[in-house]
Design a protein around this motif. Structure first.
Motif, PDB file in Angstrom:
ATOM      1  N   ASP A  22       5.037  59.252  17.554  1.00  0.00           N
ATOM      2  CA  ASP A  22       4.775  59.804  16.215  1.00  0.00           C
ATOM      3  C   ASP A  22       6.022  60.501  15.668  1.00  0.00           C
ATOM      4  O   ASP A  22       6.361  60.377  14.490  1.00  0.00           O
TER       5      ASP A  22
ATOM      6  N   GLY B 186       8.419  58.156  14.214  1.00  0.00           N
ATOM      7  CA  GLY B 186       7.985  57.718  12.884  1.00  0.00           C
ATOM      8  C   GLY B 186       8.195  58.794  11.839  1.00  0.00           C
ATOM      9  O   GLY B 186       8.717  58.526  10.744  1.00  0.00           O
TER      10      GLY B 186
ATOM     11  N   SER C 148      -1.574  59.487  12.130  1.00  0.00           N
ATOM     12  CA  SER C 148      -1.805  59.606  13.574  1.00  0.00           C
ATOM     13  C   SER C 148      -3.130  60.311  13.857  1.00  0.00           C
ATOM     14  O   SER C 148      -3.487  61.254  13.155  1.00  0.00           O
ATOM     15  N   PRO C 149      -3.833  59.874  14.893  1.00  0.00           N
ATOM     16  CA  PRO C 149      -5.057  60.598  15.262  1.00  0.00           C
ATOM     17  C   PRO C 149      -4.754  62.055  15.624  1.00  0.00           C
ATOM     18  O   PRO C 149      -5.632  62.909  15.553  1.00  0.00           O
ATOM     19  N   GLN C 150      -3.514  62.322  16.005  1.00  0.00           N
ATOM     20  CA  GLN C 150      -3.164  63.708  16.324  1.00  0.00           C
ATOM     21  C   GLN C 150      -3.033  64.539  15.048  1.00  0.00           C
ATOM     22  O   GLN C 150      -2.994  65.752  15.102  1.00  0.00           O
TER      23      GLN C 150
ATOM     24  N   ASN D  10      -3.264  54.019  13.619  1.00  0.00           N
ATOM     25  CA  ASN D  10      -2.122  54.820  13.155  1.00  0.00           C
ATOM     26  C   ASN D  10      -1.135  53.903  12.423  1.00  0.00           C
ATOM     27  O   ASN D  10      -0.198  53.372  13.013  1.00  0.00           O
TER      28      ASN D  10
ATOM     29  N   GLU E 133       2.688  56.893  10.999  1.00  0.00           N
ATOM     30  CA  GLU E 133       3.742  57.262  11.954  1.00  0.00           C
ATOM     31  C   GLU E 133       4.209  56.065  12.792  1.00  0.00           C
ATOM     32  O   GLU E 133       5.374  55.975  13.149  1.00  0.00           O
ATOM     33  N   GLN E 134       3.261  55.157  13.121  1.00  0.00           N
ATOM     34  CA  GLN E 134       3.644  54.068  14.018  1.00  0.00           C
ATOM     35  C   GLN E 134       3.695  52.715  13.306  1.00  0.00           C
ATOM     36  O   GLN E 134       3.643  51.679  13.940  1.00  0.00           O
TER      37      GLN E 134
ATOM     38  N   TRP F  31       6.190  54.107   8.471  1.00  0.00           N
ATOM     39  CA  TRP F  31       7.403  54.932   8.555  1.00  0.00           C
ATOM     40  C   TRP F  31       8.501  54.320   9.429  1.00  0.00           C
ATOM     41  O   TRP F  31       9.648  54.245   8.991  1.00  0.00           O
TER      42      TRP F  31
ATOM     43  N   LEU G 194      -3.058  46.642  14.432  1.00  0.00           N
ATOM     44  CA  LEU G 194      -3.497  47.984  14.813  1.00  0.00           C
ATOM     45  C   LEU G 194      -4.954  48.214  14.407  1.00  0.00           C
ATOM     46  O   LEU G 194      -5.723  48.859  15.120  1.00  0.00           O
TER      47      LEU G 194
ATOM     48  N   VAL H 270      -7.009  46.407  16.925  1.00  0.00           N
ATOM     49  CA  VAL H 270      -7.085  47.180  18.176  1.00  0.00           C
ATOM     50  C   VAL H 270      -8.164  48.253  18.043  1.00  0.00           C
ATOM     51  O   VAL H 270      -9.010  48.431  18.933  1.00  0.00           O
TER      52      VAL H 270
ATOM     53  N   GLU I 211     -15.026  68.246  25.250  1.00  0.00           N
ATOM     54  CA  GLU I 211     -14.897  66.817  24.988  1.00  0.00           C
ATOM     55  C   GLU I 211     -15.599  66.036  26.098  1.00  0.00           C
ATOM     56  O   GLU I 211     -15.412  66.335  27.282  1.00  0.00           O
TER      57      GLU I 211
ATOM     58  N   TRP J 109     -14.937  56.756  26.761  1.00  0.00           N
ATOM     59  CA  TRP J 109     -14.066  56.580  25.575  1.00  0.00           C
ATOM     60  C   TRP J 109     -12.784  55.821  25.900  1.00  0.00           C
ATOM     61  O   TRP J 109     -12.048  55.433  25.025  1.00  0.00           O
ATOM     62  N   PHE J 110     -12.531  55.649  27.237  1.00  0.00           N
ATOM     63  CA  PHE J 110     -11.391  54.833  27.665  1.00  0.00           C
ATOM     64  C   PHE J 110     -11.862  53.934  28.808  1.00  0.00           C
ATOM     65  O   PHE J 110     -11.241  53.869  29.864  1.00  0.00           O
TER      66      PHE J 110
END
Lengths: 145, 649
Positions: A23, A26, B69-71, B95, B98-99, B102, B118, B121, B567, B630-631
């Motif tokens: 990130d 980017g 971004s998810p962040q 995302n 950012e990914q 940009w 993406l 995905v 979480e 979740w993963f």
């Protein structure tokens, strides 16, 4: 588009350091070759060798696994596990006749956008010169074109 | 299954590079996708309401947002999905800023293709998402504060005043930290002891604070809301009968340099750390006590009128349970001996700034400890901004304390010549620049230039400094009576130990790392653990106090509600597949997995309270029985397939 002429890289990044590092690259508008797809996991240690092999089998030219620097793992010791597993996997790849450099492990912190860019560009160049992975039953680059 | 896909333009940040029409058209072709929309700002009220209304109207059960971004905005959308009555974990983010837009703005076609991938995905993962729910856990009001310098004291007092149960642990025999050693504080020149000592006295007076001095944290396990702490309370060999009458001290035959006074005076083996120590009580320094080393002497015990000396005292382990932790372990001054060129430790007229602080205190009280002399030089950036010794960072306080010490000397005796040799003069704080100007007006000479050589004449004791004045462009070679090294800060032994015991991340200079440099400056990546003061990085007293109050308030924010959300992305074991081999047990960094016998079969069992969700056990499991919510393995594989353009089924 299912061509075999453009490099395909899958980059597994841990949530805390390397995904944030990607990130950061980017956000700083650092330009990278677009032939990679990042997949986020919470920790690099979630990425098991079998998944990496599956990724190569599905057509990736190279797989990058990126985690926090040693000592900085959000989950204390996850990155050390990753390091051991990747080392073993590389031995296995050599035995299978697959170039071990198709799997690359890097430590990239949340503020190392520049390092992420450098690693990705280098890795894409390296995989471009290696070409697609030739597995039995898979059409070669020549055949596909 | 009905999936809603939402593509954000990000006000042009995305749409100027990625072809939104092509992207939405491609998303519409994907299986299970019921709604595709795009909006200039998905994170705005309008954008969020789109999602909220569509979920209700079209009965969507999976949401994919292609945006930043998810962040950055992951939580924003998870909250909306939850508000609409769905699990926040049936949400995925692609995302594409950012990914994608940009880092690939020069290649819009490839960026558009990547954005499509993406989204694929995210869709691949979303189709396999489970309806997980956030769990809430009870949390109490107990806080451990490690370190009782001004940072720890401030945090403990704030928490205690707010009604929280505070355990304040200090490795030294008294609280107060480094601030207790200072003469005055810049730029107001308040007497450090006068402003610190009332705060120190407030600590034992606060009914909510339990103080452990001469104690260290030995082990911390557990997690937010349930930390288990073992404190090692070292013996002082003096019990609480001591009234500090001082009879013992007079009879102690040992004389050693007093650390608090930087060796300017001596102390006995039985001593009080300093005159405003809290607790104000004697202790015996076991490495220098003749009785403790050789079994002889015992004078102090013989003369003590209160029977307070107890040579049989042993270290004690105290176990505590706390909900949150604040680390305020501070700094050590740079060891000037490491910078050999300045000759500290061999030249007796080369001293540290901390010794100068103590000398000024003694001078002011009319009990001078040593001659200061007529010509005094300060050398700045000793141990800071110095790549040779490996400290790249600026220690932030040295410019201003040298400005303070130099003008205190000059004002006390205007005939003194006081020089400050600096690299850059950094006067960035409130009132600092004005304070620096005052020092110049007082007559302190500030010379811009790093000192190259320091030589002491062994006969006269005078020290010659050679430096380049980079403003006047000339070489200066001059003799001084006293040279003061403005030593910087290093992460203290206490900070290094806390980092190890608490498994905390460190920044490049070795100080503790905050969770986000701008928005989470006192949080850490360890949930429920906060940092403040110089443990986080070099800073002055006002910044330290501000951070300490911030850390207390961040801890209160977690504890005040009585519950906190966890979480659910923990590991989970398929008992049918599990062979009970225990590989997962050995890789877990949190002891969150154990094997147990269930229906005559050994199986692994995950403690969801302890599991932090790294997924290491799932990767290690040879049979695929261990998975991470979740993963899940099938989710990761589906994502890989989508990333590589594999056709979905």
């Amino acid at each position: 588009m299912k061509t075999n002429t453009e490099p395909k890289i899958v980059a597994f990044c841990c949530n805390w350091c390397s995904y944030a590092g990607a990130d950061a690259a980017g956000t700083s508008r650092l330009q990278m070759k677009p032939h990679f797809r990042v997949i986020r996991a919470m920790c690099s240690s979630r990425i098991d060798p079998e998944l990496i092999l599956d990724t190569l089998k599905k057509g990736a030219w190279g797989v990058l696994v990126a985690g926090c620097h040693p000592g900085d793992c959000h989950y204390v010791t996850g990155n050390y596990r990753t390091q051991k597993r990747i080392a073993l996997l590389k031995n296995l790849l050599t035995e299978l006749g697959i170039a071990p450099q198709r799997v690359r492990l890097e430590w990239i912190s949340a503020n190392e956008g520049g390092k992420f860019q450098k690693v990705i560009n280098e890795f894409i160049d390296e995989m471009t010169s290696l070409g697609p992975l030739q597995l039995p039953g898979r059409p070669t680059a020549k055949e596909a074109s | 299954m009905k999936i809603g896909v939402y593509v954000c333009h990000c006000g042009g940040n995305i749409s100027e590079v990625v072809d939104i029409k092509k992207l939405t058209a491609s998303a519409e072709q994907q299986s299970e996708v019921a709604v595709v929309r795009d909006n200039a700002h998905m994170c705005s009220d309008v954008g969020r309401n789109l999602v909220l209304e569509d979920i209700k109207k079209h009965k969507l059960d999976r949401i994919v947002v292609a945006a930043c971004s998810p962040q950055f905005h992951g939580k924003t959308f998870m909250d909306i999905v939850e508000k609409a009555g769905l699990s926040p974990y049936v949400f995925e983010m692609a995302n594409i800023r950012e990914q994608c837009s940009w880092p690939h703005f020069n290649e819009p076609d490839l960026a558009t293709k990547k954005a499509k991938d993406l989204v694929s995905v995210a869709l691949a993962k979303a189709r396999l998402d489970e309806s997980l729910s956030r769990k809430t856990m009870p949390i109490g009001k107990r806080v451990l504060v490690v370190g009782a310098g001004i940072a720890g004291i401030q945090a403990a007092l704030d928490l205690g005043d707010a009604g929280f149960e505070v355990y304040l642990v200090e490795k030294e025999a008294t609280i107060g930290g480094k601030m207790a050693q200072l003469s005055r504080t810049f730029p107001t020149e308040d007497c450090a002891a006068c402003i610190l000592s009332p705060k120190m006295a407030d600590v034992p007076a606060n009914p909510n604070i339990t103080l452990f001095t001469n104690s260290e944290i030995e082990k911390v396990s557990g997690f937010l809301g349930n930390f288990e702490v073992i404190i090692n309370k070292k013996p002082t060999y003096v019990n609480d009968q001591c009234v500090a009458c001082g009879v013992c001290e007079e009879k102690c035959p040992v004389k050693i340099p007093n650390e608090f006074e930087q060796g300017l005076t001596n102390r006995r083996a039985i001593y009080v750390p300093f005159e405003f120590a809290v607790p104000y009580r004697y202790l015996i320094d076991e490495s220098n006590c003749i009785y403790l080393k050789k079994g002889k002497c015992g004078n102090c015990k013989k003369v003590c009128p209160h029977d307070a000396v107890d040579f049989d005292q042993k270290a004690e382990k105290v176990e505590l349970k706390v909900d949150t932790i604040i680390v305020a372990t501070g700094y050590d001054i740079f060891d000037a001996k490491e910078k050999k060129v300045y000759g500290f430790g061999t030249n007796k007229n080369v001293i540290t700034s901390l010794a100068m602080e103590r000398m000024i205190v003694h001078e002011a009280e009319g009990r001078a400890t040593r001659e200061i002399g007529k010509r005094v030089a300060f050398i700045q950036c000793v141990g800071s901004r110095d790549e040779q010794i490996g400290n790249e960072y600026c220690s932030r306080i040295c410019c201003m304390y040298a400005t303070k010490l130099s003008q205190l000397l000059k004002r006390a005796d205007p005939k003194k010549d006081v020089y400050v040799f600096y690299t850059d003069l950094r006067a960035f704080g409130k009132g600092f620049e004005e304070y620096y100007k005052r020092a110049q007006k007082t007559g302190v000479k500030f010379i811009r230039g790093r000192v190259a050589e320091v030589n002491e004449d062994s006969k006269t004791g005078r020290v010659t400094i050679k430096a380049e004045d980079t403003l006047a462009r000339q070489i200066i070679e001059s003799e001084f009576d006293l040279v003061v090294l403005s030593v910087g800060m290093t992460p203290g032994a206490g900070t290094r130990q806390a980092a190890e015991v608490l498994r905390m991340t460190k920044s490049p200079g070795g100080f503790l790392q905050e969770a986000h440099p701008k928005f989470k400056p006192v949080d850490t990546l360890n949930d429920g653990v906060f940092i403040c003061g110089c443990a986080q990085g070099p800073k002055d007293i006002p910044d330290t106090v501000a951070q300490a109050s911030a850390a207390a308030s961040r801890a209160i924010r977690l504890m005040n509600k009585g519950v906190y959300a966890v979480e659910p992305i923990t590991a989970v074991v398929d008992e049918d597949l599990c062979s009970g081999c225990g590989t997962c047990v050995s890789v877990c960094p949190y002891e969150a997995v154990k094997t147990e016998i269930k229906d005559d079969k050994r199986v692994a069992k995950v403690n969801e309270m302890l599991c932090q969700g790294c997924g290491s056990c799932s990767a290690a499991c040879p049979s695929g029985a261990s998975q991470q919510h979740w993963f899940m393995n099938k989710q990761l594989k589906a994502m890989v397939g989508a990333a590589l353009g594999e056709e979905e089924k």
